[in-house]
Design an enzyme around this catalytic site. Structure first.
Site, PDB file in Angstrom:
ATOM      1  N   LYS A  23      55.121 -13.098  -2.421  1.00  0.00           N
ATOM      2  CA  LYS A  23      54.296 -12.713  -1.283  1.00  0.00           C
ATOM      3  C   LYS A  23      53.081 -11.971  -1.833  1.00  0.00           C
ATOM      4  O   LYS A  23      53.201 -10.879  -2.391  1.00  0.00           O
ATOM      5  CB  LYS A  23      55.058 -11.823  -0.306  1.00  0.00           C
ATOM      6  N   ASP A  25      49.345 -10.056  -1.823  1.00  0.00           N
ATOM      7  CA  ASP A  25      48.653  -9.038  -1.040  1.00  0.00           C
ATOM      8  C   ASP A  25      47.173  -9.376  -1.028  1.00  0.00           C
ATOM      9  O   ASP A  25      46.364  -8.771  -1.721  1.00  0.00           O
ATOM     10  CB  ASP A  25      48.891  -7.660  -1.665  1.00  0.00           C
ATOM     11  N   GLU A 163      54.907  -7.292  -3.394  1.00  0.00           N
ATOM     12  CA  GLU A 163      55.004  -7.073  -1.961  1.00  0.00           C
ATOM     13  C   GLU A 163      56.324  -7.597  -1.407  1.00  0.00           C
ATOM     14  O   GLU A 163      56.863  -7.071  -0.443  1.00  0.00           O
ATOM     15  CB  GLU A 163      53.849  -7.793  -1.245  1.00  0.00           C
TER      16      GLU A 163
END
Length: 306
Positions: A23, A25, A163
């Site tokens: 994931k 950012d 993340e």
């Protein structure tokens, strides 16, 4: 296509039938190209973004087919969302390059190839096509997939300071909107909030004191989530004030904000990303910290994540 945040009590997906990706950012982008034209970049809320990231446009022109629609995320090379702030608000390619912020564009899905709409094909097929027709070149990177036990992968991701992870069902088509075919397994608590005002500065702070932020509930009311008073540098404070002053109004848009001296209210149009420790029992953010403005999400779409 958007991912659904998993709850701690949800059973983990897979691992059979699922793939896992980092994931990032950064800023989500859809990249498009028509025959005979230059590639274009579009934000999640349909705003042009190619002027902010001209090197991505150039790389797509050289490394991608004549006609395509791609999905991906642009991140700062150092991995910090705050670094990306220097570029994401610019509309001049020369100024964007002059910031010195290096970027990467991580591609993870293919929607259109030449004259074919491939959104109904399963993810595993779309990923294979993407890797076959778009080569890694300069800032263009294929987002790698991770295999293994999802809980172990998430623990490793969190230990590495990520993340979190995105879990994707391998047999799922690409469907616009939020879906449980894509799941967010987050390591940190953060989300977008609507800026509804600010407070006067105090002490050595200049320009503004704290942001007043909130989110929309299921009935269309803007609910107050608290003050965000940390995470700013001087450049961020000046940028925020320049964007907030033209939106000033006399009365709050929040349905439930406590009235105090030194408050200033604005039309709820700006969205920012905020990291925080937890939600309190009365619906306020504990230890919130400002991470940056978001230009890729409309204020009306901001809700409290589960």
């Amino acid at each position: 296509m958007l991912a659904t945040l998993t709850k701690p009590t949800d059973p983990p997906p897979g691992p059979e039938g699922w793939s896992f990706e980092r994931k990032y950012d950064g800023v989500r982008v859809i990249a498009t190209r028509e025959r005979g034209e230059r590639p274009r970049l579009w934000s999640r809320n349909h705003k042009p973004a190619d002027a902010s990231y001209p090197e991505v446009v150039e790389a797509l022109e050289a490394a991608a087919p004549e006609r395509f629609v791609l999905d991906g995320e642009i991140v700062a090379a150092d991995g910090r969302f705050g670094s990306l702030q220097a570029r994401m608000h610019l509309s001049d390619p020369k100024r964007a390059r002059a910031t010195g912020v290096e970027i990467e564009c991580h591609l993870f899905d293919l929607l259109v190839l030449d004259d074919l709409d491939v959104t109904r094909l399963p993810l595993r097929t779309r990923r294979s096509l993407l890797e076959a027709v778009v080569r890694d070149d300069g800032p263009l990177l294929h987002s790698p997939t991770l295999d293994g036990d999802p809980l172990a992968l998430r623990d490793e991701a969190c230990a590495d300071g990520w993340e979190g992870l995105i879990a994707k069902r391998l047999d799922a088509p690409y469907a616009s909107g939020r879906s449980r075919d894509w799941l967010k397994l987050k390591c940190v608590k953060d989300q977008e909030f609507v800026i509804g005002g600010w407070t006067d500065p105090a002490g050595s702070r200049q320009v503004l004191g704290a942001l007043l932020v909130g989110y929309y509930d299921g009935e269309g009311a803007l609910r107050y989530a608290g003050k965000v008073g940390t995470g700013f540098d001087d450049a961020a404070l000046k940028l925020l004030r320049s964007r907030l002053d033209p939106l000033a109004v006399d009365d709050p848009s929040f349905s439930d904000v406590p009235r105090e001296r030194g408050q200033h209210f604005v039309r709820p149009e700006l969205v920012c990303q905020v990291g925080f420790g937890e939600w309190t029992s009365d619906g306020r953010l504990r230890h919130p910290r400002y991470q940056g403005l978001r230009v890729d999400k409309d204020a009306a779409d901001v809700v409290r994540e589960a």
